[in-house]
Scaffold this active site. Structure first.
Site, PDB file in Angstrom:
ATOM      1  N   HIS A 197       0.690  -0.570 -11.068  1.00 53.41           N
ATOM      2  CA  HIS A 197       0.085  -1.444 -10.057  1.00 53.41           C
ATOM      3  C   HIS A 197      -0.285  -2.781 -10.997  1.00 53.41           C
ATOM      4  CE1 HIS A 197      -2.793  -1.195  -6.388  1.00 53.41           C
ATOM      5  NE2 HIS A 197      -2.481  -2.436  -6.470  1.00 53.41           N
ATOM      6  N   GLU A 215      -3.437   7.519  -8.018  1.00 54.51           N
ATOM      7  CA  GLU A 215      -3.439   6.434  -9.079  1.00 54.51           C
ATOM      8  C   GLU A 215      -4.565   6.720  -9.870  1.00 54.51           C
ATOM      9  OE1 GLU A 215      -3.096   2.331  -8.040  1.00 54.51           O
ATOM     10  OE2 GLU A 215      -1.554   2.448  -6.809  1.00 54.51           O
ATOM     11  N   ARG A 227       0.750  -1.138  -0.095  1.00 50.28           N
ATOM     12  CA  ARG A 227       0.083   0.105  -0.045  1.00 50.28           C
ATOM     13  C   ARG A 227       1.053   1.125   0.049  1.00 50.28           C
ATOM     14  NH1 ARG A 227      -5.710  -0.230  -1.252  1.00 50.28           N
ATOM     15  NH2 ARG A 227      -6.288  -2.239  -0.162  1.00 50.28           N
TER      16      ARG A 227
END
Length: 351
Positions: A310, A291, A262
Site C-alpha cells: 500500500h 492489510e 480499493r
C-alpha cells in the site's frame, strides 16, 4: 493566541505540519502555540474500533493533550468522542491531512458544531505515477528479475524470451475503470507513452470523457480489448466486487490487472484463481482486503503478480500537499479569507 493540537505520524510528521502552519499563517497576524503528538503509522498498521476506522494512536494520550485547544490537525491519529469531550468548548475545528477522514467522529463533531476539513486529492499525483509503475513492473518483469538477482544471485535471461516478454504501454490499450482525479492523471501519463485509453465510468457523461481525448466504453468491451485494466473507482455498494470471475474471464490472456484503488472492488478469490490458471497474464496490486497480508496469503509465491505494501500515496509531495490543503482550510475558516473547499459537514459552516 491559537492553541493547535498537532497529531503527526511518520509520514506526515509534526515538523511538516508545523512548517506548513507557519507558512500559511505567516501574514495572518495570529500567534500559534503547538502541542504535538506523533503516532507510529505507517510502520504500525491502521486499525478500527466501533467509533472510528483507519487510525493509529492512543485516544487516551491524545485526549490528555486536548484540553483547551482551538484546533486539531491530524493525519492518522484518532479524534474520538473522548478527545472531543476533553477539548470541551474551546475546540473550533478539526482538520485531517487525508482524503477520507474516517478517523474522526464526524457525528460527534457535527453535534457540537465543529467543522471537519479534509484534503481530497492530495495523493492523486503519487498514486497515478505508482499505478503506471506497477504496469511497467509487472509487464516488464522488473520485480522478478530484481528478486532473483538480489536474493538468489540468479541471472534471469529466460525473462527475455518471447513468451515472457511484456507489452510496451505505448503499443497497448489501457482500460481505466473510473475517471476521477487519479484516473485522469493516469490517462495523461499513459497517453504520453502513446497508449490508446478506454474509460468506463457510469457517473461521467460520454461527452466529458471524449473532451479529455479518451474513449468511453461499456465495462465488458473495455475488459475484452484492454492490455492493461486499471481500477480507479470509488468503493460503493454498487462497485463492491465489480470485477469477479465473469469479468476476468472476458479479459485477454495477455492482459494485466492493476489495482491501486480499493481491494474490495475485486473478488480476490477469483483474481487468485485467474492468476494461478493464467487466464490473465498478471496483476499489479497495492491494496488488499487484509492489510498487512497474512502469512498464508495466496498472493505470496504467485509468479505473475507484483505486490506492494500500500505504497501508492507515499511521496514527499503527497505529505506536503495533504498538510497544506488541511491547514489552508483552517486558515480560511479562521480569517474568513476564502471558503474551505473540502468539509465533511458543511451544514455546520452554513450556521
Amino acid at each position: 493566541m491559537l492553541k493547535i493540537l498537532v497529531l503527526g505520524d511518520r509520514f506526515i510528521t509534526c515538523e511538516t505540519m508545523i512548517a506548513v502552519l507557519e507558512e500559511v499563517f505567516l501574514d495572518s497576524g495570529e500567534k500559534l502555540e503547538y502541542i504535538c503528538y506523533s503516532d507510529n503509522w505507517p510502520v504500525e498498521p491502521l486499525i478500527r474500533n466501533d467509533e472510528v476506522s483507519e487510525f493509529v494512536g492512543d485516544e487516551d494520550e491524545i485526549a490528555a493533550l486536548a484540553s483547551g485547544v482551538d484546533f486539531i490537525l491530524t493525519h492518522s491519529a484518532p479524534v474520538t468522542l473522548k478527545v472531543l469531550e476533553k477539548a470541551s468548548e474551546s475546540l473550533k475545528a478539526v482538520a485531517a491531512a487525508r482524503g477520507g477522514p474516517v478517523n474522526i467522529n464526524s457525528k460527534a463533531c457535527t453535534e457540537r458544531g465543529i467543522p471537519i476539513f479534509y484534503s481530497a486529492g492530495s495523493k492523486g499525483g503519487a498514486v497515478a505515477e505508482f499505478t503506471v509503475a506497477l504496469m511497467l513492473a509487472e509487464s516488464r518483469n522488473l520485480g522478478r528479475s530484481h528478486g532473483s538477482m538480489m536474493y538468489e544471485k540468479k541471472w534471469r535471461g529466460d525473462l527475455y524470451v518471447n513468451d515472457k516478454s511484456g507489452n510496451e504501454i505505448g503499443s497497448s490499450v489501457v482500460g481505466l475503470i473510473g475517471l476521477g482525479a487519479i484516473g485522469k492523471r493516469v490517462a495523461q501519463i499513459v497517453r504520453g507513452f502513446g497508449a490508446r485509453v478506454l474509460v468506463y465510468d457510469p457517473y461521467i457523461k460520454q461527452e466529458d470523457i471524449l473532451a479529455e481525448g479518451l474513449e468511453p466504453s461499456d465495462l465488458d468491451t473495455l475488459l475484452k480489448v484492454s492490455d492493461f485494466v486499471s481500477l480507479h473507482a470509488r468503493l460503493t455498494n454498487d462497485s463492491r466486487g465489480l470485477l469477479g470471475a465473469r469479468e476476468m474471464s472476458l479479459m485477454k490472456s495477455s492482459a494485466i490487472l492493476v489495482n491501486t484503488a480499493r481491494a474490495e472492488l475485486v473478488d480476490e478469490a477469483a483474481l487468485v484463481k485467474a492468476l494461478r490458471e493464467k487466464t490473465i497474464a498478471g496483476a499489479g496490486l497495492d491494496v488488499f482486503v487484509d492489510e498487512p497480508l497474512k502469512d498464508d496469503s495466496p498472493f505470496y509465491g504467485l509468479e505473475n503478480v507484483t505486490i506492494a505494501s500500500h505504497l501508492g500515496g507515499a511521496s514527499k509531495q503527497a505529505a506536503e500537499i495533504g498538510a497544506k490543503v488541511a491547514v489552508t482550510a483552517l486558515y480560511q475558516y479562521i480569517t474568513g479569507n476564502g471558503i474551505p473547499k473540502f468539509c465533511v459537514n458543511p451544514e455546520v459552516l452554513a450556521k
